[in-house]
Design a protein around this motif. Structure first.
Motif, short mmCIF file in Angstrom:
data_model
loop_
_atom_site.label_atom_id
_atom_site.label_comp_id
_atom_site.label_asym_id
_atom_site.label_seq_id
_atom_site.Cartn_x
_atom_site.Cartn_y
_atom_site.Cartn_z
N LEU A 257 0.83 -1.20 0.00
CA LEU A 257 0.00 0.00 0.00
C LEU A 257 0.87 1.26 0.00
CD1 LEU A 257 -2.70 1.41 0.06
CD2 LEU A 257 -2.74 1.08 2.55
N ALA A 258 1.94 1.26 0.80
CA ALA A 258 2.85 2.41 0.82
C ALA A 258 3.46 2.62 -0.56
CB ALA A 258 3.94 2.19 1.86
N ARG A 259 3.79 1.54 -1.24
CA ARG A 259 4.36 1.66 -2.58
C ARG A 259 3.34 2.25 -3.55
NH1 ARG A 259 7.65 -2.81 -6.14
NH2 ARG A 259 7.86 -1.50 -7.97
N LEU A 260 2.09 1.81 -3.45
CA LEU A 260 1.04 2.38 -4.29
C LEU A 260 0.88 3.87 -4.02
CD1 LEU A 260 -1.87 -0.22 -4.39
CD2 LEU A 260 -0.55 0.64 -6.32
N ARG A 261 0.87 4.25 -2.74
CA ARG A 261 0.74 5.68 -2.40
C ARG A 261 1.88 6.49 -3.00
NH1 ARG A 261 -0.58 3.99 3.06
NH2 ARG A 261 1.56 4.52 3.57
N ASP A 262 3.09 5.94 -2.99
CA ASP A 262 4.24 6.63 -3.56
C ASP A 262 4.14 6.75 -5.08
OD1 ASP A 262 5.29 6.85 -1.03
OD2 ASP A 262 6.74 5.21 -1.28
N ARG A 263 3.57 5.74 -5.71
CA ARG A 263 3.53 5.70 -7.17
C ARG A 263 2.29 6.38 -7.76
NH1 ARG A 263 4.57 -0.40 -8.65
NH2 ARG A 263 4.96 0.42 -10.71
N ILE A 264 1.29 6.63 -6.92
CA ILE A 264 0.05 7.26 -7.39
C ILE A 264 -0.12 8.57 -6.63
CG2 ILE A 264 -2.45 6.98 -7.63
CD1 ILE A 264 -1.97 3.95 -7.64
N PRO A 265 0.37 9.67 -7.21
CA PRO A 265 0.36 10.94 -6.48
C PRO A 265 -0.99 11.63 -6.45
CG PRO A 265 1.30 11.24 -8.66
CD PRO A 265 1.01 9.76 -8.50
N GLY A 266 -1.99 11.10 -7.10
CA GLY A 266 -3.30 11.73 -7.18
C GLY A 266 -4.09 11.61 -5.90
N PRO A 267 -5.38 11.89 -5.97
CA PRO A 267 -6.24 11.84 -4.78
C PRO A 267 -6.36 10.43 -4.23
CG PRO A 267 -7.53 12.21 -6.76
CD PRO A 267 -6.10 12.26 -7.17
N ARG A 268 -6.65 10.37 -2.92
CA ARG A 268 -6.74 9.07 -2.23
C ARG A 268 -7.97 9.06 -1.35
NH1 ARG A 268 -3.88 7.08 2.45
NH2 ARG A 268 -2.80 9.07 2.55
N PHE A 269 -8.75 7.98 -1.44
CA PHE A 269 -9.96 7.76 -0.65
C PHE A 269 -9.67 6.61 0.29
CE2 PHE A 269 -13.99 6.17 0.60
CZ PHE A 269 -14.95 7.15 0.37
N VAL A 270 -9.78 6.86 1.60
CA VAL A 270 -9.51 5.82 2.60
C VAL A 270 -10.81 5.44 3.30
CG1 VAL A 270 -8.22 5.20 4.69
CG2 VAL A 270 -7.17 6.72 2.98
N ASP A 271 -11.09 4.15 3.29
CA ASP A 271 -12.27 3.58 3.95
C ASP A 271 -11.79 2.99 5.27
OD1 ASP A 271 -14.55 2.24 4.72
OD2 ASP A 271 -14.76 1.10 2.87
N VAL A 272 -12.08 3.68 6.36
CA VAL A 272 -11.62 3.24 7.68
C VAL A 272 -12.52 2.11 8.17
CG1 VAL A 272 -11.28 3.93 10.09
CG2 VAL A 272 -10.67 5.51 8.23
N ASN A 273 -11.89 1.02 8.59
CA ASN A 273 -12.60 -0.13 9.16
C ASN A 273 -11.82 -0.57 10.39
OD1 ASN A 273 -14.80 -0.88 7.16
ND2 ASN A 273 -13.01 -0.68 5.85
N LEU A 274 -12.23 -0.11 11.55
CA LEU A 274 -11.54 -0.45 12.79
C LEU A 274 -12.16 -1.72 13.35
CD1 LEU A 274 -11.28 3.09 14.41
CD2 LEU A 274 -9.78 1.99 12.74
N ARG A 275 -11.52 -2.84 13.04
CA ARG A 275 -12.01 -4.14 13.46
C ARG A 275 -10.99 -4.77 14.39
NH1 ARG A 275 -15.68 -1.80 11.45
NH2 ARG A 275 -16.72 -2.32 9.50
N THR A 276 -11.36 -4.93 15.65
CA THR A 276 -10.47 -5.53 16.64
C THR A 276 -10.20 -6.98 16.23
OG1 THR A 276 -11.43 -4.10 18.31
CG2 THR A 276 -10.26 -6.04 19.10
N PRO A 277 -8.98 -7.42 16.29
CA PRO A 277 -7.74 -6.79 16.76
C PRO A 277 -6.89 -6.21 15.63
CG PRO A 277 -7.33 -9.11 16.49
CD PRO A 277 -8.76 -8.86 16.04
#
Length: 160
Positions: free
Chosen positions: A103-123
Motif C-alpha cells: 500500500l505504501a508503494r502504491l501511495r508513492d507511485r500514485i500521487p493523485g487523490p486518495r480515498f480511505v475507507d476506515v474499518n476499525l475491526r479488533t484486533p
C-alpha cells in the motif's frame, strides 16, 4: 480535477481459477473510456479472505479471517499505472507488514487523490498506524464510532 482513470484497490488481488476470481488484491478491471485497467498477478497459494458478520444487540460484529491472500500483497508485483489515478483502499490493508508495504508503494507511485475507507475491526488496527495512513488522504469514510475511537478526547472534530 478530471480523472482519466480510476484505480480501485479492494485488497483482495484477482487470481483466476476454475471457480472464477478470488484472491489477493482485486483491482477492479475492465475498460473505461476505451482504455484497459491493469490487473496484477494473483496468489494461488493462500485462501481468499472471508468475513463473517453476526449481529449482537442489533450491532454488527465481524470475524475476519487471518493470513489470507490479501494479507500478503507483494509490492513488486503491483503494476505501474500511467496517468492520473484515484487510489481507494481500506485501513484493513495495514494489518500485515507485506500488504502495508504494498500500500505504501502504491501511495508513492500514485500521487493523485486518495480515498480511505476506515474499518476499525479488533484486533486488526493500531491507532497510530491508521492516523499515519490518513495523513494526506483526500477523502475519508468512517463512522461516528470509528471517529470516536481514533480521537477519544474529541480532538478529531476540527479535523473532519
Amino acid at each position: 480535477m478530471r480523472m482519466r482513470r480510476i484505480l480501485v484497490t479492494m485488497l483482495s488481488m484477482a487470481k483466476r481459477s476454475s471457480r472464477g476470481l478470488s484472491g489477493k488484491l482485486r483491482i477492479i478491471g475492465g475498460r473505461w473510456r476505451g482504455r484497459r485497467f491493469p490487473c496484477p498477478p494473483g496468489d494461488a497459494t493462500r485462501p481468499t479472505g472471508t468475513v463473517e458478520v453476526a449481529f449482537q444487540a442489533g450491532e454488527p460484529h465481524y470475524a475476519i479471517a487471518d493470513r489470507v491472500a490479501y494479507d500478503f500483497i507483494a509490492a513488486e508485483e503491483l503494476p505501474a499505472p500511467p496517468g492520473e489515478w484515484l487510489l481507494y483502499h481500506g485501513s484493513l490493508a495495514l494489518r500485515h507488514t507485506e500488504s502495508a508495504q504494498a500500500l505504501a508503494r502504491l501511495r508513492d507511485r500514485i500521487p493523485g487523490p486518495r480515498f480511505v475507507d476506515v474499518n476499525l475491526r479488533t484486533p486488526w488496527w493500531r491507532r497510530e498506524q491508521v492516523l499515519a495512513d490518513l495523513n494526506g488522504a483526500t477523502w475519508v469514510k468512517l463512522s461516528e464510532d470509528e471517529l470516536a475511537a481514533l480521537f477519544p478526547d474529541g480532538d478529531g472534530a476540527g479535523r473532519r
